[in-house]
Design a protein around this motif. Sequence first.
Motif, PDB file in Angstrom:
ATOM      1  N   ALA A   1       6.165  -0.740 -12.520  1.00 48.46           N
ATOM      2  CA  ALA A   1       6.010  -0.278 -11.135  1.00 48.46           C
ATOM      3  C   ALA A   1       7.025   0.799 -10.774  1.00 48.46           C
ATOM      4  CB  ALA A   1       6.140  -1.452 -10.172  1.00 48.46           C
ATOM      5  N   GLY A   2       7.905   1.158 -11.728  1.00 48.51           N
ATOM      6  CA  GLY A   2       8.866   2.227 -11.480  1.00 48.51           C
ATOM      7  C   GLY A   2      10.267   1.785 -11.092  1.00 48.51           C
ATOM      8  N   HIS A   3      10.547   0.466 -11.062  1.00 43.93           N
ATOM      9  CA  HIS A   3      11.885  -0.015 -10.731  1.00 43.93           C
ATOM     10  C   HIS A   3      12.809   0.122 -11.938  1.00 43.93           C
ATOM     11  CE1 HIS A   3       9.213  -2.688  -8.260  1.00 43.93           C
ATOM     12  NE2 HIS A   3       9.983  -2.192  -7.322  1.00 43.93           N
ATOM     13  N   PRO A   4      13.964   0.759 -11.775  1.00 41.96           N
ATOM     14  CA  PRO A   4      14.950   0.738 -12.857  1.00 41.96           C
ATOM     15  C   PRO A   4      15.522  -0.677 -12.996  1.00 41.96           C
ATOM     16  CG  PRO A   4      15.495   2.412 -11.207  1.00 41.96           C
ATOM     17  CD  PRO A   4      14.393   1.582 -10.650  1.00 41.96           C
ATOM     18  N   PHE A   5      15.779  -1.099 -14.222  1.00 45.14           N
ATOM     19  CA  PHE A   5      16.493  -2.349 -14.482  1.00 45.14           C
ATOM     20  C   PHE A   5      17.267  -2.172 -15.766  1.00 45.14           C
ATOM     21  CE2 PHE A   5      12.565  -2.973 -16.793  1.00 45.14           C
ATOM     22  CZ  PHE A   5      12.862  -3.791 -17.881  1.00 45.14           C
ATOM     23  N   CYS A   6      18.269  -3.005 -15.947  1.00 44.26           N
ATOM     24  CA  CYS A   6      19.122  -2.878 -17.120  1.00 44.26           C
ATOM     25  C   CYS A   6      19.016  -4.106 -18.007  1.00 44.26           C
ATOM     26  CB  CYS A   6      20.586  -2.717 -16.716  1.00 44.26           C
ATOM     27  SG  CYS A   6      20.917  -1.188 -15.820  1.00 44.26           S
TER      28      CYS A   6
ATOM     29  N   PRO B   1       0.845  -1.201   0.000  1.00 46.58           N
ATOM     30  CA  PRO B   1       0.000   0.000   0.000  1.00 46.58           C
ATOM     31  C   PRO B   1       0.883   1.256   0.000  1.00 46.58           C
ATOM     32  CG  PRO B   1      -0.681  -1.540   1.707  1.00 46.58           C
ATOM     33  CD  PRO B   1       0.625  -2.042   1.160  1.00 46.58           C
ATOM     34  N   ASP B   2       0.472   2.268  -0.699  1.00 41.44           N
ATOM     35  CA  ASP B   2       1.212   3.537  -0.783  1.00 41.44           C
ATOM     36  C   ASP B   2       2.629   3.356  -1.332  1.00 41.44           C
ATOM     37  OD1 ASP B   2      -0.989   4.919   0.327  1.00 41.44           O
ATOM     38  OD2 ASP B   2      -0.324   4.350   2.331  1.00 41.44           O
ATOM     39  N   TYR B   3       2.789   2.379  -2.227  1.00 45.27           N
ATOM     40  CA  TYR B   3       4.082   2.119  -2.858  1.00 45.27           C
ATOM     41  C   TYR B   3       4.622   3.388  -3.516  1.00 45.27           C
ATOM     42  CZ  TYR B   3       7.384   0.605  -6.406  1.00 45.27           C
ATOM     43  OH  TYR B   3       8.486   0.480  -7.196  1.00 45.27           O
ATOM     44  N   ARG B   4       5.914   3.639  -3.334  1.00 44.99           N
ATOM     45  CA  ARG B   4       6.604   4.744  -3.995  1.00 44.99           C
ATOM     46  C   ARG B   4       7.785   4.173  -4.766  1.00 44.99           C
ATOM     47  NH1 ARG B   4       8.044   8.605   0.720  1.00 44.99           N
ATOM     48  NH2 ARG B   4       8.482   6.567   1.561  1.00 44.99           N
ATOM     49  N   PRO B   5       7.827   4.357  -6.085  1.00 49.07           N
ATOM     50  CA  PRO B   5       8.935   3.812  -6.872  1.00 49.07           C
ATOM     51  C   PRO B   5      10.237   4.557  -6.594  1.00 49.07           C
ATOM     52  CG  PRO B   5       7.542   5.170  -8.258  1.00 49.07           C
ATOM     53  CD  PRO B   5       6.867   5.074  -6.906  1.00 49.07           C
TER      54      PRO B   5
END
Length: 141
Positions: free
Chosen positions: A128-133, A74-78
């Motif tokens: 969901a806003g996670h950086p990945f390469c 809940p209230d996730y912030r990327p």
Amino acid sequence: MTDTQKADAQTVSAPGVADPAPVARLAMVTLDAPDAAALGEFYSAVLGWPVAYSDENYAMLTGPSHALGIGTIPDYRPPNWPDDGHKQFHLDLAADDLEAAAARCVELGASRADPQPGETWVVLIDPAGHPFCITDARNWG
């Protein structure tokens, strides 16, 4: 354990540590997300790993030697990109064709990050806003 494995274990153990045997093995990496099921479907398509379990609170993908878990928060912030020093980690995924893999990830819902800091990898942002390469598989041997 073979003599070579013992030698390798000794070279990577911490200074002053008598027993180079591992304490544990990595079984799963878990990501936080606003929607576990949706992010599970995204990574299932990117990695080709089956979704072993999924509901509104949690999803788990099973890979050849590890699993990827995703929990709804809940209230996730990327995390921010570019990194402001608060991103804890990111995934590096290896691909034979860097641009084709990055383009496919964008088709699946990722976006290209700005700025792009390298030439042998592409930084993407998952849904969901996670950086990945996406990295050049040749870089991994």
